[in-house]
Motif scaffolding. Structure first.
Motif, PDB file in Angstrom:
ATOM      1  N   GLY A 179      25.774  10.594  13.515  1.00 33.72           N
ATOM      2  CA  GLY A 179      25.075  11.298  15.094  1.00 33.72           C
ATOM      3  C   GLY A 179      26.263  12.464  14.965  1.00 33.72           C
ATOM      4  N   THR A 180      25.635  12.962  16.007  1.00 32.02           N
ATOM      5  CA  THR A 180      25.962  14.345  16.525  1.00 32.02           C
ATOM      6  C   THR A 180      26.205  14.354  18.000  1.00 32.02           C
ATOM      7  OG1 THR A 180      25.345  16.681  17.178  1.00 32.02           O
ATOM      8  CG2 THR A 180      23.334  14.494  17.484  1.00 32.02           C
ATOM      9  N   CYS A 181      27.418  14.789  18.516  1.00 35.07           N
ATOM     10  CA  CYS A 181      27.677  15.051  19.692  1.00 35.07           C
ATOM     11  C   CYS A 181      27.174  16.480  20.472  1.00 35.07           C
ATOM     12  CB  CYS A 181      28.442  14.841  19.842  1.00 35.07           C
ATOM     13  SG  CYS A 181      29.797  14.287  21.703  1.00 35.07           S
ATOM     14  N   LYS A 182      26.932  16.536  21.559  1.00 38.12           N
ATOM     15  CA  LYS A 182      26.846  18.266  22.249  1.00 38.12           C
ATOM     16  C   LYS A 182      27.809  18.268  22.724  1.00 38.12           C
ATOM     17  CE  LYS A 182      21.803  17.878  23.357  1.00 38.12           C
ATOM     18  NZ  LYS A 182      20.958  18.678  24.544  1.00 38.12           N
ATOM     19  N   LEU A 183      28.522  19.775  22.417  1.00 38.82           N
ATOM     20  CA  LEU A 183      29.814  20.247  23.625  1.00 38.82           C
ATOM     21  C   LEU A 183      29.944  20.160  25.012  1.00 38.82           C
ATOM     22  CD1 LEU A 183      30.394  23.847  21.749  1.00 38.82           C
ATOM     23  CD2 LEU A 183      31.727  21.864  21.475  1.00 38.82           C
ATOM     24  N   SER A 184      28.110  20.025  25.062  1.00 40.61           N
ATOM     25  CA  SER A 184      29.014  19.746  26.795  1.00 40.61           C
ATOM     26  C   SER A 184      29.339  18.133  27.055  1.00 40.61           C
ATOM     27  CB  SER A 184      27.444  19.646  27.343  1.00 40.61           C
ATOM     28  OG  SER A 184      26.498  19.003  26.310  1.00 40.61           O
ATOM     29  N   TRP A 185      28.385  16.785  25.861  1.00 43.41           N
ATOM     30  CA  TRP A 185      28.857  16.157  26.538  1.00 43.41           C
ATOM     31  C   TRP A 185      30.430  15.211  25.871  1.00 43.41           C
ATOM     32  CZ3 TRP A 185      24.766  13.360  22.705  1.00 43.41           C
ATOM     33  CH2 TRP A 185      23.732  13.512  23.492  1.00 43.41           C
ATOM     34  N   ILE A 186      30.918  16.433  24.969  1.00 43.95           N
ATOM     35  CA  ILE A 186      32.725  16.429  24.738  1.00 43.95           C
ATOM     36  C   ILE A 186      33.033  16.961  25.934  1.00 43.95           C
ATOM     37  CG2 ILE A 186      34.628  17.338  23.427  1.00 43.95           C
ATOM     38  CD1 ILE A 186      32.321  16.807  21.345  1.00 43.95           C
ATOM     39  N   LEU A 187      32.983  18.022  26.633  1.00 43.04           N
ATOM     40  CA  LEU A 187      33.592  18.739  27.483  1.00 43.04           C
ATOM     41  C   LEU A 187      33.796  17.617  29.203  1.00 43.04           C
ATOM     42  CD1 LEU A 187      32.747  21.955  26.969  1.00 43.04           C
ATOM     43  CD2 LEU A 187      34.835  21.601  26.894  1.00 43.04           C
ATOM     44  N   ARG A 188      32.476  17.251  29.323  1.00 43.43           N
ATOM     45  CA  ARG A 188      32.535  16.372  30.140  1.00 43.43           C
ATOM     46  C   ARG A 188      32.480  14.685  30.319  1.00 43.43           C
ATOM     47  NH1 ARG A 188      29.359  17.480  34.173  1.00 43.43           N
ATOM     48  NH2 ARG A 188      28.424  15.926  34.426  1.00 43.43           N
ATOM     49  N   SER A 189      33.559  14.753  29.197  1.00 46.38           N
ATOM     50  CA  SER A 189      33.848  13.040  28.474  1.00 46.38           C
ATOM     51  C   SER A 189      35.262  12.936  28.833  1.00 46.38           C
ATOM     52  CB  SER A 189      33.135  12.614  27.914  1.00 46.38           C
ATOM     53  OG  SER A 189      31.850  12.204  27.291  1.00 46.38           O
ATOM     54  N   PRO A 190      36.364  11.447  29.045  1.00 49.70           N
ATOM     55  CA  PRO A 190      37.333  11.473  29.137  1.00 49.70           C
ATOM     56  C   PRO A 190      38.286  12.001  27.644  1.00 49.70           C
ATOM     57  CG  PRO A 190      36.318   9.664  30.382  1.00 49.70           C
ATOM     58  CD  PRO A 190      35.277  10.728  29.750  1.00 49.70           C
ATOM     59  N   ARG A 191      39.299  12.156  27.992  1.00 46.58           N
ATOM     60  CA  ARG A 191      40.017  11.698  26.691  1.00 46.58           C
ATOM     61  C   ARG A 191      39.573  10.376  25.539  1.00 46.58           C
ATOM     62  NH1 ARG A 191      42.750  16.578  25.535  1.00 46.58           N
ATOM     63  NH2 ARG A 191      44.099  15.425  24.048  1.00 46.58           N
ATOM     64  N   ASN A 192      39.929   9.452  26.490  1.00 45.44           N
ATOM     65  CA  ASN A 192      40.435   8.011  25.786  1.00 45.44           C
ATOM     66  C   ASN A 192      39.205   7.857  24.422  1.00 45.44           C
ATOM     67  OD1 ASN A 192      39.596   8.012  28.301  1.00 45.44           O
ATOM     68  ND2 ASN A 192      40.699   6.078  28.647  1.00 45.44           N
TER      69      ASN A 192
ATOM     70  N   HIS B  18      35.800   7.582  14.041  1.00 48.02           N
ATOM     71  CA  HIS B  18      36.772   6.434  14.692  1.00 48.02           C
ATOM     72  C   HIS B  18      37.729   7.855  15.652  1.00 48.02           C
ATOM     73  CE1 HIS B  18      39.027   8.635  11.013  1.00 48.02           C
ATOM     74  NE2 HIS B  18      40.141   8.172  12.069  1.00 48.02           N
ATOM     75  N   TRP B  19      37.611   8.895  15.789  1.00 49.59           N
ATOM     76  CA  TRP B  19      38.461  10.084  16.908  1.00 49.59           C
ATOM     77  C   TRP B  19      37.934   9.503  18.004  1.00 49.59           C
ATOM     78  CZ3 TRP B  19      39.078  15.046  14.398  1.00 49.59           C
ATOM     79  CH2 TRP B  19      40.215  15.797  13.563  1.00 49.59           C
ATOM     80  N   SER B  20      38.651   9.811  18.976  1.00 45.76           N
ATOM     81  CA  SER B  20      37.868  10.444  20.600  1.00 45.76           C
ATOM     82  C   SER B  20      38.201  11.318  20.685  1.00 45.76           C
ATOM     83  CB  SER B  20      39.662   9.604  21.210  1.00 45.76           C
ATOM     84  OG  SER B  20      40.508  10.710  21.470  1.00 45.76           O
ATOM     85  N   VAL B  21      37.332  11.497  21.871  1.00 47.18           N
ATOM     86  CA  VAL B  21      37.093  13.119  22.712  1.00 47.18           C
ATOM     87  C   VAL B  21      38.415  13.805  22.792  1.00 47.18           C
ATOM     88  CG1 VAL B  21      36.742  13.498  24.457  1.00 47.18           C
ATOM     89  CG2 VAL B  21      35.442  11.271  23.810  1.00 47.18           C
ATOM     90  N   GLY B  22      39.797  13.207  23.218  1.00 49.99           N
ATOM     91  CA  GLY B  22      40.927  14.017  23.079  1.00 49.99           C
ATOM     92  C   GLY B  22      40.867  14.252  21.565  1.00 49.99           C
ATOM     93  N   ASP B  23      40.889  13.741  20.613  1.00 44.66           N
ATOM     94  CA  ASP B  23      41.117  13.718  19.448  1.00 44.66           C
ATOM     95  C   ASP B  23      40.522  15.309  18.710  1.00 44.66           C
ATOM     96  OD1 ASP B  23      43.395  11.941  18.860  1.00 44.66           O
ATOM     97  OD2 ASP B  23      41.352  10.823  18.155  1.00 44.66           O
ATOM     98  N   VAL B  24      39.282  15.408  19.611  1.00 46.03           N
ATOM     99  CA  VAL B  24      37.724  15.928  18.743  1.00 46.03           C
ATOM    100  C   VAL B  24      38.708  17.342  20.048  1.00 46.03           C
ATOM    101  CG1 VAL B  24      36.035  16.604  19.738  1.00 46.03           C
ATOM    102  CG2 VAL B  24      36.547  14.984  17.884  1.00 46.03           C
TER     103      VAL B  24
END
Length: 483
Positions: free
Chosen positions: A217-230, A183-189
């Motif tokens: 699920g799994t999320c690559k670091l590159s996806w997190i860095l390139r996605s908006p915080r919200n 339930h977290w957002s990219v910004g939370d991570v």
């Protein structure tokens, strides 16, 4: 200070050559590595010479620029009777990273000089999988002493890992990973990663878990860095992932990494809870170990480690040499059945070794292909019959060509057409036997839950020798070649 002062100031006397030698650090060899990126013999000798001469600082100056893996190589290249002295000289450089890179036998030898508290200190500096590799081969009493010297959290992680079977994912995995709720957002991570200094720094992906700590699920670091915080992490993550059961054999783990081109993968317990992760750097070691292990087992050479104690090596090889002696006696007994024929026609004794030898070579070729296919999961129940038929056709083709060549050559050499026909036909038949045995023996052992790489070669050799002698000598007797 004025120029006049400079001119009248007392000048220091120039240093003599011997004084310069005393304060100038030793010049290292041109390069510690040779053209194959291995430590050069000259470099190893230079380090050991400094240690022998008591020039500890000079030895440390040479070793200081090396990577931990190169320092481990230095100890492995050092004669066994000089390793303790080298370890004493380089004690400050023998950190956890070096111990993790050491050969198992060399590491065990060096650790005998350390106390439980020192081993515990080393283990706490390592990832769980590397710490387990250091502790698992110790005597049970020494293990308990080391575990008692560790912090409770570290001790619990090591004890849990040791509870899993050897060479399983549970032994291989590391506990330090990044897992976040779905339930977290990219910004939370991102905030979580930046604010928590105790998190592991070696990771390539973030695992997403539900409220029961099951990976979803799994999320690559590159996806997190390139996605908006919200953006919700659940909208960025990839739900399809390769989950590794904690009891999966490490060879199967390596095959899965190879098949799906994984960098890291989550490890789950029987309840499908996330308990660790495996990274590709660990899998590379496994692939190398398993490949070398199968090749050595096919030859009966044991572990094949040049650092293994001689007595253990002798015992491991002697067992299979004794087994081979037994199979050789069986083949000799077949020859004994035809001693009268051999006595009448001595040329049979000279040629029968060629029949068995050619069959043995053909069987070894087939065996190597089948064992590799089994190890890499290329050979399964769905294509077993096709594999058998394929190898039989290959054996028939090779046997026909070799039989024709050998038959023709023996006729030109001895001028006996009947002998040439028997010789060529025996070569063909034994090639067919070798091809069939090279497939059926490892498949049978695999079905019996016996490692085909360990025992197959002995049985294939026995069949090609025994049946090769029987075929050649039996055909000779049947056609009246010795009459």
């Amino acid at each position: 200070m004025s120029e006049t002062d400079l001119d009248t100031a007392p000048r220091e006397k120039p240093l003599r050559d011997e004084q310069l030698r005393d304060i100038t650090p030793p010049s290292p060899p041109e390069a510690p590595h040779d053209e194959d990126d291995r430590l050069s013999p000259e470099f190893v000798d230079a380090v050991l010479d400094h240690v022998d001469a008591g020039e500890i600082d000079a030895a440390r100056a040479l070793v200081a620029p090396l990577h931990p893996a190169d320092i481990a190589d230095l100890f492995e290249l050092t004669p066994a009777d000089r390793r303790r002295q080298l370890a004493s000289a380089l004690a400050e450089m023998l950190d956890a990273d070096v111990f993790a890179e050491l050969n198992d036998w060399v590491r065990e030898e060096l650790m005998e000089a350390l106390g439980p508290a020192e081993v515990a200190e080393l283990a706490t500096q390592l990832d769980t999988d590397d710490a387990v590799a250091i502790i698992e081969d110790m005597e049970e009493e020494d293990q308990r002493a080391v575990l008692r010297a560790m912090e409770p959290d570290d001790r619990a992680a090591i004890e849990e890992a040791l509870s899993y079977p050897e060479e399983s994912a549970g032994r291989l995995m590391q506990r330090d990973l990044i897992a976040v709720p779905e339930h977290w957002s990219v910004g939370d991570v991102l905030d979580y990663l930046r604010r928590n200094e105790d998190l592991t720094t070696d990771f390539w992906e973030v695992f997403v878990v539900d409220h029961g700590h099951h990976p979803v699920g799994t999320c690559k670091l590159s996806w997190i860095l390139r996605s908006p915080r919200n953006v919700a992490i659940a909208d960025v993550m990839q739900r399809e992932q390769s989950l590794i059961p904690v009891d999966m054999d490490q060879e199967e783990v390596a095959l899965r990494f190879q098949k799906y081109a994984l960098i890291s993968a989550a490890v789950v317990d029987p309840n499908n809870r996330l308990v660790g992760m495996i990274t590709v750097d660990d899998v590379v070691h496994i692939i190398q170990e398993e490949a070398g292990e199968d090749a050595l087992r096919l030859s009966g050479a044991g572990d094949g480690d040049i650092n293994e104690p001689i007595l253990l090596t002798v015992r491991g090889r002697l067992i299979w040499l004794v087994v081979n002696l037994g199979t050789a006696m069986i083949a000799a007994s077949v020859v004994g059945l035809f001693r009268d024929e051999i006595a009448k026609f001595a040329l049979l004794a000279a040629l029968m070794g060629i029949v068995s030898g050619m069959g043995g070579n053909a069987g070894t070729q087939t065996l190597a292909v089948v064992v590799r296919a089994l190890a890499t999961n290329q050979l399964t129940s769905s294509n077993t019959f096709r594999m058998i038929y394929r190898e039989f056709r290959i054996a028939a083709a090779n046997g026909s060509v070799l039989g024709l060549l050998i038959g023709t050559g023996s006729y030109l050499l001895y001028g006996n057409p009947l002998l040439s026909a028997v010789f060529g036909l025996a070569i063909l038949i034994n090639n067919l036997i070798a091809g069939s045995a090279g497939v059926m023996v490892p498949l049978t052992l695999e079905r019996m839950r016996v490692d085909p790489a360990v025992s197959s070669a002995v049985f294939v050799t026995m069949m090609t020798d025994t049946l090769g002698f029987f075929t050649f000598l039996g055909l000779a007797a049947a056609v009246g070649l010795t009459g």
